[in-house]
Design an enzyme around this catalytic site. Sequence first.
Site, PDB file in Angstrom:
ATOM      1  N   ASP A  13     -78.964  30.265  27.476  1.00  0.00           N
ATOM      2  CA  ASP A  13     -80.514  30.112  27.613  1.00  0.00           C
ATOM      3  C   ASP A  13     -80.975  29.221  28.656  1.00  0.00           C
ATOM      4  OD1 ASP A  13     -80.395  31.822  25.067  1.00  0.00           O
ATOM      5  OD2 ASP A  13     -80.394  30.144  23.862  1.00  0.00           O
ATOM      6  N   ASN A  38     -75.538  39.456  21.301  1.00  0.00           N
ATOM      7  CA  ASN A  38     -75.725  37.835  21.101  1.00  0.00           C
ATOM      8  C   ASN A  38     -76.306  37.393  22.248  1.00  0.00           C
ATOM      9  OD1 ASN A  38     -73.439  38.445  22.737  1.00  0.00           O
ATOM     10  ND2 ASN A  38     -72.206  36.761  22.015  1.00  0.00           N
ATOM     11  N   HIS A  41     -81.977  37.631  26.924  1.00  0.00           N
ATOM     12  CA  HIS A  41     -82.563  37.289  28.207  1.00  0.00           C
ATOM     13  C   HIS A  41     -84.225  37.345  28.526  1.00  0.00           C
ATOM     14  CE1 HIS A  41     -78.182  37.527  29.794  1.00  0.00           C
ATOM     15  NE2 HIS A  41     -78.438  36.698  28.959  1.00  0.00           N
ATOM     16  N   THR A  42     -84.677  36.512  28.399  1.00  0.00           N
ATOM     17  CA  THR A  42     -86.209  36.621  28.554  1.00  0.00           C
ATOM     18  C   THR A  42     -86.846  36.671  30.004  1.00  0.00           C
ATOM     19  OG1 THR A  42     -86.229  35.152  26.607  1.00  0.00           O
ATOM     20  CG2 THR A  42     -88.413  35.701  27.406  1.00  0.00           C
ATOM     21  N   ARG A 144     -56.181  45.988  19.594  1.00  0.00           N
ATOM     22  CA  ARG A 144     -55.902  47.369  20.037  1.00  0.00           C
ATOM     23  C   ARG A 144     -56.274  48.505  19.255  1.00  0.00           C
ATOM     24  NH1 ARG A 144     -50.219  45.397  21.719  1.00  0.00           N
ATOM     25  NH2 ARG A 144     -50.792  44.269  19.918  1.00  0.00           N
ATOM     26  N   THR A 240     -68.330  31.375  21.917  1.00  0.00           N
ATOM     27  CA  THR A 240     -68.616  32.853  21.706  1.00  0.00           C
ATOM     28  C   THR A 240     -67.104  33.429  22.150  1.00  0.00           C
ATOM     29  OG1 THR A 240     -69.874  34.870  22.118  1.00  0.00           O
ATOM     30  CG2 THR A 240     -69.345  33.555  24.005  1.00  0.00           C
ATOM     31  N   ALA A 300     -84.005  33.316  21.495  1.00  0.00           N
ATOM     32  CA  ALA A 300     -84.610  34.845  21.758  1.00  0.00           C
ATOM     33  C   ALA A 300     -83.830  35.787  20.990  1.00  0.00           C
ATOM     34  CB  ALA A 300     -84.498  34.927  23.235  1.00  0.00           C
ATOM     35  N   ARG A 304     -83.761  30.978  15.854  1.00  0.00           N
ATOM     36  CA  ARG A 304     -83.431  29.725  15.319  1.00  0.00           C
ATOM     37  C   ARG A 304     -83.872  28.636  16.417  1.00  0.00           C
ATOM     38  NH1 ARG A 304     -77.031  30.204  14.852  1.00  0.00           N
ATOM     39  NH2 ARG A 304     -77.502  31.626  16.829  1.00  0.00           N
ATOM     40  N   ARG A 306     -83.840  25.625  18.845  1.00  0.00           N
ATOM     41  CA  ARG A 306     -82.602  25.083  19.655  1.00  0.00           C
ATOM     42  C   ARG A 306     -82.570  23.573  19.576  1.00  0.00           C
ATOM     43  NH1 ARG A 306     -84.539  28.991  24.762  1.00  0.00           N
ATOM     44  NH2 ARG A 306     -83.789  30.922  23.778  1.00  0.00           N
ATOM     45  N   LYS A 332     -86.891  25.176  34.183  1.00  0.00           N
ATOM     46  CA  LYS A 332     -87.678  24.376  33.182  1.00  0.00           C
ATOM     47  C   LYS A 332     -88.071  22.782  33.697  1.00  0.00           C
ATOM     48  CE  LYS A 332     -87.544  26.811  29.240  1.00  0.00           C
ATOM     49  NZ  LYS A 332     -87.292  27.114  27.840  1.00  0.00           N
TER      50      LYS A 332
HETATM   51  P1  GDP Z   1     -81.331  33.212  29.120  1.00  0.00           P
HETATM   52  O1  GDP Z   1     -80.624  33.703  27.892  1.00  0.00           O
HETATM   53  O2  GDP Z   1     -80.388  32.277  30.065  1.00  0.00           O
HETATM   54  O3  GDP Z   1     -81.842  34.348  29.961  1.00  0.00           O
HETATM   55  O4  GDP Z   1     -82.530  32.205  28.720  1.00  0.00           O
HETATM   56  P2  GDP Z   1     -83.405  32.692  27.530  1.00  0.00           P
HETATM   57  O5  GDP Z   1     -84.346  33.745  28.038  1.00  0.00           O
HETATM   58  O6  GDP Z   1     -82.753  33.023  26.314  1.00  0.00           O
HETATM   59  O7  GDP Z   1     -84.277  31.185  27.371  1.00  0.00           O
HETATM   60  C1  GDP Z   1     -85.026  30.687  28.416  1.00  0.00           C
HETATM   61  C2  GDP Z   1     -86.403  30.579  28.131  1.00  0.00           C
HETATM   62  O8  GDP Z   1     -87.036  29.679  29.213  1.00  0.00           O
HETATM   63  C3  GDP Z   1     -87.029  31.693  27.933  1.00  0.00           C
HETATM   64  O9  GDP Z   1     -88.046  31.730  27.138  1.00  0.00           O
HETATM   65  C4  GDP Z   1     -87.757  31.791  29.583  1.00  0.00           C
HETATM   66  O10 GDP Z   1     -89.036  32.822  29.686  1.00  0.00           O
HETATM   67  C5  GDP Z   1     -88.280  30.326  29.801  1.00  0.00           C
HETATM   68  N1  GDP Z   1     -87.943  29.935  31.286  1.00  0.00           N
HETATM   69  C6  GDP Z   1     -86.943  30.254  32.141  1.00  0.00           C
HETATM   70  N2  GDP Z   1     -87.380  29.615  33.441  1.00  0.00           N
HETATM   71  C7  GDP Z   1     -88.388  28.929  33.093  1.00  0.00           C
HETATM   72  C8  GDP Z   1     -88.945  27.765  33.735  1.00  0.00           C
HETATM   73  O11 GDP Z   1     -88.570  27.339  34.824  1.00  0.00           O
HETATM   74  N3  GDP Z   1     -90.060  27.065  33.055  1.00  0.00           N
HETATM   75  C9  GDP Z   1     -90.557  27.344  31.727  1.00  0.00           C
HETATM   76  N4  GDP Z   1     -91.490  26.651  31.155  1.00  0.00           N
HETATM   77  N5  GDP Z   1     -89.804  28.400  30.861  1.00  0.00           N
HETATM   78  C10 GDP Z   1     -88.750  29.060  31.692  1.00  0.00           C
HETATM   79  P1  IMO Z   2     -77.469  33.908  26.229  1.00  0.00           P
HETATM   80  O1  IMO Z   2     -76.886  34.885  27.016  1.00  0.00           O
HETATM   81  C1  IMO Z   2     -77.342  30.675  23.358  1.00  0.00           C
HETATM   82  C2  IMO Z   2     -73.784  30.943  20.595  1.00  0.00           C
HETATM   83  C3  IMO Z   2     -74.190  31.123  19.143  1.00  0.00           C
HETATM   84  C4  IMO Z   2     -73.179  30.298  18.503  1.00  0.00           C
HETATM   85  C5  IMO Z   2     -71.853  30.822  19.169  1.00  0.00           C
HETATM   86  C6  IMO Z   2     -71.012  31.981  18.631  1.00  0.00           C
HETATM   87  O2  IMO Z   2     -78.888  34.197  25.580  1.00  0.00           O
HETATM   88  O3  IMO Z   2     -77.491  32.807  27.002  1.00  0.00           O
HETATM   89  P2  IMO Z   2     -71.572  34.536  18.779  1.00  0.00           P
HETATM   90  O4  IMO Z   2     -72.497  35.374  17.950  1.00  0.00           O
HETATM   91  O5  IMO Z   2     -71.438  34.950  20.018  1.00  0.00           O
HETATM   92  O6  IMO Z   2     -70.205  34.832  18.036  1.00  0.00           O
HETATM   93  O7  IMO Z   2     -72.049  33.084  18.546  1.00  0.00           O
HETATM   94  O8  IMO Z   2     -72.605  31.278  20.619  1.00  0.00           O
HETATM   95  N1  IMO Z   2     -74.275  31.779  21.503  1.00  0.00           N
HETATM   96  C7  IMO Z   2     -75.480  31.718  22.294  1.00  0.00           C
HETATM   97  N2  IMO Z   2     -76.165  30.631  22.334  1.00  0.00           N
HETATM   98  N3  IMO Z   2     -77.369  31.737  24.160  1.00  0.00           N
HETATM   99  C8  IMO Z   2     -76.634  32.818  24.215  1.00  0.00           C
HETATM  100  O9  IMO Z   2     -76.807  33.838  24.921  1.00  0.00           O
HETATM  101  C9  IMO Z   2     -75.521  32.742  23.222  1.00  0.00           C
HETATM  102  N4  IMO Z   2     -74.674  33.715  22.808  1.00  0.00           N
HETATM  103  C10 IMO Z   2     -73.700  33.371  21.903  1.00  0.00           C
HETATM  104  O10 IMO Z   2     -75.410  30.498  19.122  1.00  0.00           O
HETATM  105  O11 IMO Z   2     -73.392  29.155  18.759  1.00  0.00           O
HETATM  106 MG    MG Z   3     -80.841  33.616  25.849  1.00  0.00          MG
END
Ligand code: GDP
Ligand code: IMO
Ligand code: MG
Length: 431
Positions: A13, A38, A41-42, A144, A240, A300, A304, A306, A332
Amino acid sequence: MNTVAVVGTQWGDEGKGKIVDLLAADADIVVRFHGGNNAAHTLVVNGQKLVVRQVPAGVLHPGKICVIGNGAVVDPIALLAELDNLQRHSLLSDPQSFKLSYEAHMVMPYHGAIDRAREARLAKAAIGTTGFGIGPAYEDKAARIGLRFVDLLDMKSFAAKLERNLADKNAYLKSILKAKPIRGEDLLEQLKRARKRLLPHLCDTGEYLEDAIAAGKRVLFEGAHGTLLDIDHGTYPFVTSSSCLASALCAGAGVALSRLQAVVGISKAYTTRVGGGPFPTEIKNRLGERLREEGEEFGAATGRPRRIGWLDMVLARHSLRLNGAWGLALTKLDVLTGIDPLKICVAYEHRGQRYDRMPPGGALLDRMRPVYEELPGWSRPLDGVQTLADLPAAARRYLDRIGELLGVPIVMVGTGAGREAAIVLKNPFAA
Ligand code: GDP
Ligand code: IMO
Ligand code: MG
């Protein structure tokens, strides 16, 4: 450079979706190479939010090819729901714009059931998985006995394998995990329907990518999760089940190591983690709550809350080393506005010993006491700032200090959730 990987350096995230979306403008192809739904990405464009789970985050750019490589584990039913949603937004309407590896493994409902039943039995010791069956699907791959998309080419043998797996998994669910078995009657029918939709997208993605790279196409590899969730190098067992390093793309996309030209590591300007496990710099007071609110730090994938903490240089160095990062994207930064002082963890201490590196195997990480350096904060909102010169001096100082401590240049800075809200200091595709 023509081949670039973007990977998370924390516990996921970090804002990979946003950075991938931004860089995808200069790429021809965007590739996922590990993990499954799992990941979440936003993308925020023109105030509209879209979350992609299995489809690469390049999807918002018309004309780009989105590829899911063999190293991913894909829930076919969830994938169809995701494709339907994207098509409702008029995305991926050209069948050629989405390719799925024949060799990717399928996540089945029994994987999710096993994942959730195990977590329930672990109770307080639970990993805090997403419950989507990712671990059990990778287990079947290693054992396998997994079902791959290529198996859809021969439905007779597919049905036989499915029946065998269902019987084994149900026996395990019932007698060992004391959980409800999966009803398999309509599963085969559902998968037959999925087959019809997915067959036109199946492809030898490794060969496709090799030809594309040889033809000079620009390829962006999109990491999921983060390095600290890596099965080997993360905070095991709170990780993971895939390798989350840039190097995993070789196995997970079928691309030779020598083809990868640059790795961009992504970190938030602070740290978050969803699920259990050690977190040395966790902030457990009102400040943590404030950052959670201001950063909208709610998962996302599962919604839950964070967990929140300060930036951790020990863990960042570990991740950047493992990925051989060319540059760091720090997202951020805007969320830290109004917090004074800011803290950066530069080392740990445990029983009088100083640790500048991750303790071996991550052991004792939950007992480490962070050694902090304090820096002044700033009060002017950063929303959408696009140049370094427009940042308050204290924000520039914060970035400079991180660059100094890590020895890796900061190449991008996030100043808001939207696509345009970023300072791009160096674009790897232009380097
Ligand atoms: P990812 O899983 O790594 O793609 O990240 P996520 O999308 O799960 O979570 C990142 C969150 O931060 C999302 O809600 C994004 O829209 C937001 N985000 C990403 N970059 C920035 C930033 O520079 N500033 C702010 N305020 N929000 C950001
Ligand atoms: P993105 O790509 C945040 C975490 C889960 C848990 C552990 C194992 O959005 O960054 P799993 O379901 O993979 O067996 O869970 O890994 N986890 C993540 N946490 N962002 C993710 O993906 C995650 N993918 C798995 O919360 O702690
Ligand atoms: Mg994410």
